[in-house]
Design a protein around this motif. Sequence first.
Motif, PDB file in Angstrom:
ATOM      1  N   GLY A   1       0.806  -1.209   0.000  1.00 35.70           N
ATOM      2  CA  GLY A   1       0.000   0.000   0.000  1.00 35.70           C
ATOM      3  C   GLY A   1       0.839   1.259   0.000  1.00 35.70           C
ATOM      4  O   GLY A   1       0.499   2.252  -0.665  1.00 35.70           O
ATOM      5  N   ALA A   2       1.950   1.236   0.741  1.00 35.29           N
ATOM      6  CA  ALA A   2       2.833   2.401   0.781  1.00 35.29           C
ATOM      7  C   ALA A   2       3.487   2.638  -0.578  1.00 35.29           C
ATOM      8  O   ALA A   2       3.654   3.792  -1.010  1.00 35.29           O
ATOM      9  CB  ALA A   2       3.894   2.218   1.861  1.00 35.29           C
ATOM     10  N   ILE A   3       3.866   1.568  -1.258  1.00 35.40           N
ATOM     11  CA  ILE A   3       4.419   1.710  -2.611  1.00 35.40           C
ATOM     12  C   ILE A   3       3.363   2.293  -3.538  1.00 35.40           C
ATOM     13  O   ILE A   3       3.636   3.219  -4.324  1.00 35.40           O
ATOM     14  CB  ILE A   3       4.911   0.354  -3.148  1.00 35.40           C
ATOM     15  N   ALA A   4       2.146   1.784  -3.454  1.00 42.30           N
ATOM     16  CA  ALA A   4       1.068   2.280  -4.305  1.00 42.30           C
ATOM     17  C   ALA A   4       0.872   3.779  -4.123  1.00 42.30           C
ATOM     18  O   ALA A   4       0.668   4.520  -5.103  1.00 42.30           O
ATOM     19  CB  ALA A   4      -0.228   1.531  -4.003  1.00 42.30           C
ATOM     20  N   TRP A   5       0.923   4.240  -2.884  1.00 35.24           N
ATOM     21  CA  TRP A   5       0.709   5.662  -2.602  1.00 35.24           C
ATOM     22  C   TRP A   5       1.686   6.546  -3.377  1.00 35.24           C
ATOM     23  O   TRP A   5       1.331   7.639  -3.846  1.00 35.24           O
ATOM     24  CB  TRP A   5       0.845   5.911  -1.105  1.00 35.24           C
ATOM     25  N   GLU A   6       2.907   6.072  -3.537  1.00 31.70           N
ATOM     26  CA  GLU A   6       3.931   6.850  -4.230  1.00 31.70           C
ATOM     27  C   GLU A   6       3.629   7.011  -5.719  1.00 31.70           C
ATOM     28  O   GLU A   6       4.167   7.924  -6.358  1.00 31.70           O
ATOM     29  CB  GLU A   6       5.307   6.204  -4.047  1.00 31.70           C
ATOM     30  N   TYR A   7       2.777   6.157  -6.252  1.00 22.48           N
ATOM     31  CA  TYR A   7       2.490   6.197  -7.684  1.00 22.48           C
ATOM     32  C   TYR A   7       1.117   6.805  -7.998  1.00 22.48           C
ATOM     33  O   TYR A   7       0.705   6.824  -9.161  1.00 22.48           O
ATOM     34  CB  TYR A   7       2.605   4.785  -8.274  1.00 22.48           C
ATOM     35  N   LEU A   8       0.427   7.305  -6.998  1.00 25.17           N
ATOM     36  CA  LEU A   8      -0.844   7.983  -7.223  1.00 25.17           C
ATOM     37  C   LEU A   8      -0.607   9.451  -7.550  1.00 25.17           C
ATOM     38  O   LEU A   8       0.279  10.092  -6.979  1.00 25.17           O
ATOM     39  CB  LEU A   8      -1.736   7.887  -5.979  1.00 25.17           C
TER      40      LEU A   8
ATOM     41  N   ARG B   1       0.680  -1.776  -9.476  1.00 26.93           N
ATOM     42  CA  ARG B   1      -0.607  -2.133 -10.099  1.00 26.93           C
ATOM     43  C   ARG B   1      -1.787  -1.639  -9.275  1.00 26.93           C
ATOM     44  O   ARG B   1      -2.802  -1.210  -9.841  1.00 26.93           O
ATOM     45  CB  ARG B   1      -0.665  -3.646 -10.291  1.00 26.93           C
ATOM     46  N   LEU B   2      -1.686  -1.698  -7.949  1.00 25.48           N
ATOM     47  CA  LEU B   2      -2.759  -1.174  -7.109  1.00 25.48           C
ATOM     48  C   LEU B   2      -2.956   0.313  -7.380  1.00 25.48           C
ATOM     49  O   LEU B   2      -4.102   0.787  -7.493  1.00 25.48           O
ATOM     50  CB  LEU B   2      -2.427  -1.409  -5.638  1.00 25.48           C
ATOM     51  N   ALA B   3      -1.876   1.053  -7.488  1.00 23.48           N
ATOM     52  CA  ALA B   3      -1.980   2.483  -7.783  1.00 23.48           C
ATOM     53  C   ALA B   3      -2.708   2.710  -9.105  1.00 23.48           C
ATOM     54  O   ALA B   3      -3.583   3.589  -9.207  1.00 23.48           O
ATOM     55  CB  ALA B   3      -0.585   3.111  -7.835  1.00 23.48           C
ATOM     56  N   ALA B   4      -2.378   1.926 -10.104  1.00 24.63           N
ATOM     57  CA  ALA B   4      -3.011   2.094 -11.411  1.00 24.63           C
ATOM     58  C   ALA B   4      -4.502   1.773 -11.354  1.00 24.63           C
ATOM     59  O   ALA B   4      -5.328   2.468 -11.967  1.00 24.63           O
ATOM     60  CB  ALA B   4      -2.320   1.205 -12.441  1.00 24.63           C
ATOM     61  N   VAL B   5      -4.865   0.730 -10.604  1.00 25.00           N
ATOM     62  CA  VAL B   5      -6.270   0.353 -10.470  1.00 25.00           C
ATOM     63  C   VAL B   5      -7.060   1.461  -9.776  1.00 25.00           C
ATOM     64  O   VAL B   5      -8.149   1.841 -10.215  1.00 25.00           O
ATOM     65  CB  VAL B   5      -6.403  -0.972  -9.685  1.00 25.00           C
TER      66      VAL B   5
END
Length: 287
Positions: A54-61, A274-278
């Motif tokens: 989740g923390a990685i995803a946040w960086e790509y939003l 991928r979570l960020a993209a979704v």
Amino acid sequence: MVKILSSLSAKVATIENTGVDMRVLMAKGIIAAAALVVSTSAWCWGADAHRVTGAIAWEYLSEETREKTRNLLQVMGEESLAEAGTWADRIRGNPEYDWAAPLHYINLSATWSGYRAARDCPEQGCVLQAIHHYRARLADGRLSERERGEALLFLTHFVEDLHQPMHAGLREDRGGNDVAVTFFGEETNLHALWDTQLPERFIDDWQVYAAQQPANITGSEQADWVASTPIEWLAESHGFAHNNAYVLRRELGQEYLEANRPVVEQRLRQGGVRLAAVIERALSKAD
């Protein structure tokens, strides 16, 4: 009986038109079907693996999507996307959510032959179908903020779970739950080993570890991962399960860790990107 999740989208419109709360319908009807299924004893990445993803995803939003995500997290009482990824495990003791137990995984045969919902996703649902369902609900601007907030929490968790290879493990051993092993002398099972014990061997502080990961992701990797589909994520996990996780020996240690740490790290990075993209795509549609 129709499949639970595949029929939910069609039911939403009817429920909204009649003013009936979908959660009530699920509690009265759908839970009964789910209760017939024997659940697995372990369903997901461990808490820190979820937090890292989740923390990685946040960086790509994008900043705009971060603001929308913050609002939904606040509605649900969650402090961050990293912590939100653990929500679907934290509710496991709540009988109102018993129906969600089978949605954390999908059990397949040893040979990959593509995904067919009628063959591979049982009546009570599976992780792939759950991702499709909650992605659509997050993108549906007609739903309340709380409904979409809950969709965000489920979607986050299930995207992360699909990247744990044993969530695409064998039907016969319930994704490795029935495969007893030792890891550095500690008794465990293969599913739990991949959930928690492998990540714990190299993640001392999940926040520090997560902050380091974007530097390890190239632009081409990000582009390739974003362009992929959930079925491809499933195929990857299935491949890692059978090429890496399942082994004949039952006493595992340093050699197994060294062989599989790169797999775990890659899955955490892929899951985050991928979570960020979704989320980005779903929230852009909700406007």
